[in-house]
Design an enzyme around this catalytic site. Structure first.
Site, PDB file in Angstrom:
ATOM      1  N   HIS A 163     -13.094   2.584   0.194  1.00 57.63           N
ATOM      2  CA  HIS A 163     -12.866   1.449   1.318  1.00 57.63           C
ATOM      3  C   HIS A 163     -13.691   0.146   0.783  1.00 57.63           C
ATOM      4  CE1 HIS A 163     -13.020   5.084   4.377  1.00 57.63           C
ATOM      5  NE2 HIS A 163     -11.848   4.470   4.134  1.00 57.63           N
ATOM      6  N   ARG A 215      -2.656  -2.237  -3.336  1.00 58.64           N
ATOM      7  CA  ARG A 215      -3.756  -1.393  -3.193  1.00 58.64           C
ATOM      8  C   ARG A 215      -3.727  -0.187  -4.160  1.00 58.64           C
ATOM      9  NH1 ARG A 215      -5.026   3.383   0.893  1.00 58.64           N
ATOM     10  NH2 ARG A 215      -7.319   3.524   0.741  1.00 58.64           N
ATOM     11  N   ARG A 268     -11.459  15.504   7.668  1.00 57.53           N
ATOM     12  CA  ARG A 268     -12.378  15.662   6.523  1.00 57.53           C
ATOM     13  C   ARG A 268     -13.614  16.186   6.967  1.00 57.53           C
ATOM     14  NH1 ARG A 268     -11.191  10.437   3.062  1.00 57.53           N
ATOM     15  NH2 ARG A 268      -9.269  10.089   4.351  1.00 57.53           N
ATOM     16  N   ASP A 297      -7.992  12.231  16.683  1.00 58.50           N
ATOM     17  CA  ASP A 297      -7.978  11.104  17.399  1.00 58.50           C
ATOM     18  C   ASP A 297      -9.209  10.578  18.220  1.00 58.50           C
ATOM     19  OD1 ASP A 297      -7.241   8.929  19.140  1.00 58.50           O
ATOM     20  OD2 ASP A 297      -5.268   8.649  18.005  1.00 58.50           O
ATOM     21  N   ASN A 355       1.063  -1.316  -0.072  1.00 65.30           N
ATOM     22  CA  ASN A 355       0.005  -0.053   0.103  1.00 65.30           C
ATOM     23  C   ASN A 355       0.793   1.313  -0.092  1.00 65.30           C
ATOM     24  OD1 ASN A 355      -1.793   2.099   0.558  1.00 65.30           O
ATOM     25  ND2 ASN A 355      -2.732   1.176   2.249  1.00 65.30           N
ATOM     26  N   LEU A 413     -15.122   2.860   9.998  1.00 65.88           N
ATOM     27  CA  LEU A 413     -14.792   4.101  10.795  1.00 65.88           C
ATOM     28  C   LEU A 413     -13.219   3.883  11.105  1.00 65.88           C
ATOM     29  CD1 LEU A 413     -17.796   3.738  12.976  1.00 65.88           C
ATOM     30  CD2 LEU A 413     -17.775   4.976  10.819  1.00 65.88           C
ATOM     31  N   GLY A 414     -12.575   4.985  10.552  1.00 67.98           N
ATOM     32  CA  GLY A 414     -11.066   5.212  11.130  1.00 67.98           C
ATOM     33  C   GLY A 414     -10.792   6.694  10.851  1.00 67.98           C
ATOM     34  N   GLU A 430      -7.928  -5.764   5.335  1.00 61.58           N
ATOM     35  CA  GLU A 430      -7.643  -5.184   3.844  1.00 61.58           C
ATOM     36  C   GLU A 430      -6.549  -5.853   3.106  1.00 61.58           C
ATOM     37  OE1 GLU A 430      -9.220  -1.004   3.226  1.00 61.58           O
ATOM     38  OE2 GLU A 430      -8.236  -1.059   5.417  1.00 61.58           O
ATOM     39  N   GLY A 482     -14.550   1.861  14.678  1.00 60.74           N
ATOM     40  CA  GLY A 482     -15.716   0.694  14.823  1.00 60.74           C
ATOM     41  C   GLY A 482     -15.191  -0.588  15.608  1.00 60.74           C
ATOM     42  N   GLU A 483     -14.034  -1.009  15.670  1.00 61.25           N
ATOM     43  CA  GLU A 483     -13.677  -2.070  16.228  1.00 61.25           C
ATOM     44  C   GLU A 483     -13.286  -1.742  17.705  1.00 61.25           C
ATOM     45  OE1 GLU A 483     -10.403  -4.018  14.171  1.00 61.25           O
ATOM     46  OE2 GLU A 483     -11.266  -3.291  12.141  1.00 61.25           O
ATOM     47  N   GLY A 487     -10.751   1.301  12.745  1.00 57.92           N
ATOM     48  CA  GLY A 487     -10.022   1.581  14.090  1.00 57.92           C
ATOM     49  C   GLY A 487     -11.148   1.961  15.141  1.00 57.92           C
TER      50      GLY A 487
END
Length: 395
Positions: free
Chosen positions: A176, A87, A237, A279, A10, A205-206, A381, A329-330, A327
């Site tokens: 994504h 990627r 963003r 963060d 990547n 979600l990251g 991924e 979401g988990e 990151g």
């Protein structure tokens, strides 16, 4: 046939993230990053099992970094490397699936670079460097946009004149896709359902965030659009804003296009709302300490996420489950709980004990008894890129 090894790359403009994926191994034999490429501080960092190491590679470019990586890959793979999966962020309408890389594919990736000027040129650097260092290996491009090429026209078209779509490709592409594809398959597996006959809402979600409606194994809608700026509140963003904001800022503040783009892509989102950080871990701690900006950022993030998921539900014939991944979401029970609380009309509710348990790689079902399925599914991924690379090598 012995188990095969795929190197996944990547590539960014000044970095290369990498992982060696063993077909029969749950853990990556080797993973790491080469960063600050082209600078005196360039460094290669890697992990093998529980061991971490690094090597200073001053002024190394992409090719030099991959050349330094080669001995590590040979050692970790036992000298058996079967292909490289890259990627690539944007494939435009040209690519609906992963592709073996040849001159025609390289030219097509180059042609859509104006749609992803920060990403595709960097992805090409990595591909060209890998071909130089590994000229005899099959190389495969896996596109973030490919999974979303099954969107129906009514989901991907903007309400703009036809000529802008026909001649300039202005439409919604989505991103994504590799992550949404992987977690959709994994969720179906965990639920004992066929992926090709199940329906999911997925929230990745990251620092970048997007939602996706997956119907019978295919993407039917997603929150990102022509660029990764559309949709949800993200780390820096803005996500969706009034389309006339650009002209308003130009008129009232005299800002040029570059200044406005910097605002929307690098100074907004969680960072802009909180005035503190992009963060989520820092924001959750600050919220607990009573920080008003952090509290507002989290509330806006969760409400906008819930609105997007509710909108995505329009594409589903029925709901087999909601997936949280990435990151945030988990690892954030708070974000999951506050988001689901806004989705009462979908019948969703959480078992808070199960929700609190799902952090740091622990996944599973977290819905309250008698309510629709909600799952935390760690994304992978790199493994999805490796799987799609292997599929092409089997052809």
């Amino acid at each position: 046939m012995p188990a095969r090894n795929i190197l996944v790359i990547n590539c960014g403009s000044s970095s290369i993230k990498f992982a060696l994926v063993g077909e029969a191994q749950a853990q990556f034999p080797l993973s790491g990053i080469a960063e600050r490429l082209g600078q005196p501080e360039a460094v290669l960092r890697w992990r093998r099992g529980d061991e971490k190491d690094c090597l200073a590679i001053p002024h190394a470019g992409h090719s030099a970094a991959l050349a330094h990586l080669l001995p590590l890959v040979r050692e970790a793979s036992g000298g058996l490397l079967h292909g490289i999966g890259h990627r690539v962020v944007h494939g435009g309408e040209h690519f609906t699936a992963a592709q073996r890389i040849d001159a025609e594919v390289l030219e097509a990736i180059r042609a859509v670079a104006p749609l992803a000027p920060l990403h595709n040129p960097a992805n090409l650097l990595g591909i060209e460097a890998a071909i130089e260092v590994y000229p005899d290996l099959p190389q495969v491009a896996v596109f973030d946009t490919a999974f979303h090429q099954t969107l129906p026209e009514h989901a991907y078209r903007y309400a703009l004149p036809e000529v802008l779509y026909r001649d300039h490709g202005l439409r919604r592409y989505g991103f994504h896709g590799t992550s949404h594809h992987y977690v959709g398959q994994r969720a179906a597996e965990l639920a004992g359902l066929p992926f090709e006959a199940s329906n999911w809402l997925s929230a990745h979600l990251g620092n970048g965030c997007s939602t996706c409606a997956i119907v019978d194994g295919r993407s039917r809608d997603t929150s990102m659009g022509l660029t990764p700026l559309e949709g949800l509140v993200m780390g820096t963003r803005s996500g969706d804003v009034d389309p006339n904001l650009h002209s308003h800022l130009a008129r009232t503040l005299g800002w040029d296009l570059a200044r406005i783009e910097r605002l929307l892509n690098h100074e907004s989102g969680l960072l802009g709302l909180s005035g503190l950080s992009n963060d989520m871990r820092s924001l959750e701690q600050a919220r607990a300490d009573g920080h008003a900006g952090a509290t507002l950022a989290i509330e806006v993030f969760c409400y906008r996420l819930a609105k997007s998921l509710a909108a995505m539900s329009c594409a589903l014939p029925h709901l087999d489950g909601l997936i949280f991944t990435g990151g945030i979401g988990e690892n954030s029970p708070l974000i999951r709980s506050k988001t689901v609380a806004h989705l009462r009309l979908l019948g969703l509710a959480l078992d808070e004990t199960a929700n609190e348990r799902c952090v740091r790689g622990t996944g599973g079902e977290i819905q309250a008894t008698g309510h629709p399925r909600v799952l935390v599914v760690p994304t992978d991924e790199e493994r999805q890129i490796a799987l799609e690379t292997l599929d092409l090598l089997d052809d």
